[in-house]
Enzyme design. Sequence first.
Site, short mmCIF file in Angstrom:
data_model
loop_
_atom_site.label_atom_id
_atom_site.label_comp_id
_atom_site.label_asym_id
_atom_site.label_seq_id
_atom_site.Cartn_x
_atom_site.Cartn_y
_atom_site.Cartn_z
N GLY A 1 11.75 -82.97 39.79
CA GLY A 1 12.38 -84.29 39.64
C GLY A 1 11.89 -84.96 38.38
N ASN A 2 12.13 -86.25 38.27
CA ASN A 2 11.60 -87.01 37.13
C ASN A 2 11.33 -88.45 37.56
OD1 ASN A 2 14.05 -88.68 36.56
ND2 ASN A 2 14.94 -86.64 36.28
N HIS A 3 10.81 -89.25 36.63
CA HIS A 3 10.34 -90.59 36.99
C HIS A 3 11.42 -91.66 37.04
CE1 HIS A 3 6.23 -89.39 36.92
NE2 HIS A 3 6.30 -88.96 35.67
N SER A 4 12.67 -91.30 36.89
CA SER A 4 13.72 -92.34 36.87
C SER A 4 13.74 -93.12 38.19
CB SER A 4 15.09 -91.66 36.65
OG SER A 4 16.10 -92.60 36.89
N ALA B 1 19.30 -89.83 35.14
CA ALA B 1 18.41 -88.90 34.43
C ALA B 1 18.55 -87.55 35.15
CB ALA B 1 16.98 -89.40 34.49
#
Length: 399
Positions: free
Chosen positions: A209-212, A277
């Site tokens: 995943g990512n920090h969005s 994102a």
Amino acid sequence: MYGKRILLGISGGIAAYKIAYLIRLLKNQGAEVKCVMTPSASDFISPLVVSTLSENPVAIEFWNKDSGLWTNHVELALWADLYIIAPATANTIAKMASGICDNLLLACYYSSKSKTIIAPAMDLDMYQHPTFKRNLNQLISDAVLVIPATNGSLASGLEGEGRMEEPENILRFIQINFPFSAKELSSKKKILITAGPSYEAIDPVRFIGNHSSGKMGFALAEICLAKAWEVTLICGPTNLDLAHPNLNIIPVFSAEDMLLAVQENWKNADIGIFSAAVSDYRPEKFETQKIKKTEKTINLQLIKNPDIISWASENRGAKQFVVGFALETNNALEFALNKLDSKKMDMIVLNSMEDKEAGFKKETNKITILDKKKGKYSFPAKSKREVASDIIDTIFKLM
Ligand code: C5P
């Protein structure tokens, strides 16, 4: 707005002094204006000013103690084509949200069948307070339109978000949202927004995943809803929530889910704002059982995800407008221009990780907008809500 009937509710905040000017603007547009005030509003602006400018008696109490006459709030509310409450104080908003009806302004709200617009005004800490936010969200889901407060000097001497929007912009908001003419009607839009991260499953418990946080996409949705536009918000996993009669929110998990949701909804949209994102890659193989830590090293083979915005650009009708985002850590301008071109966007919103005011999970953002005709618009750091407003205004100008 010739002949349109506007009921203006004034509650007791310092911004009430600007209402004289709003009444003037509405009257100049040809509107008929009647005003109701809360008792405390008359501490901030004289009812005589309000009645003189509106050319109508002002209603404050349920009944006139001298004549014994009763003010019929139902008649007043049903008279109006539109009810605007400006300034809307935290107190009035809380009462509207919870069903309290202890003054004429509130009684008109409960009796009204027309659309209600509020222009909140309060000090910055009140504007950020969870109680206020909860009440405001309640009103948004009750289909009240909100003209967000702006940033600047406040009566307390502090600087921040909480100033009532200026009368000229309140008028503009009304004209855009209440298409009293055919030209204005054509400015009502259907918007598709992607927001948040995508999660790409590795096994039943892990993902890439990512920090969005999704904050930018949700702020964009709120601004569009406040304009009475219809919004489809396709969002990856976030902690955010939003409810509104004009909002269709579609939660998704992976990039492939997001693409499917976009494919199903794109043809109905006038504008696509792709702020999600999306993970560029996903694990090639999904392990159906949890991967055990038996090996010293393991390899995760990744394959490219579909590019959602490129699909939308390639499958668009002549009038559909495509907006993308770029978050870059270096060579921001050059990379953003390449994306604008290769993904056939009409406009790209660039935020650079080199700016300390921009990025994941931050409350503020600092953007530069580039368009396909090589236009470049730079903005100072602002709250994500204000940035959302700048983005929507720019889309409108370019369209
Ligand atoms: O190339 P990059 O991923 O940095 O481009 C960012 C823009 O492309 C964003 O608007 C993002 O929402 C969109 N995008 C997409 N589908 C992907 C990857 C990015 O729509 N798979």
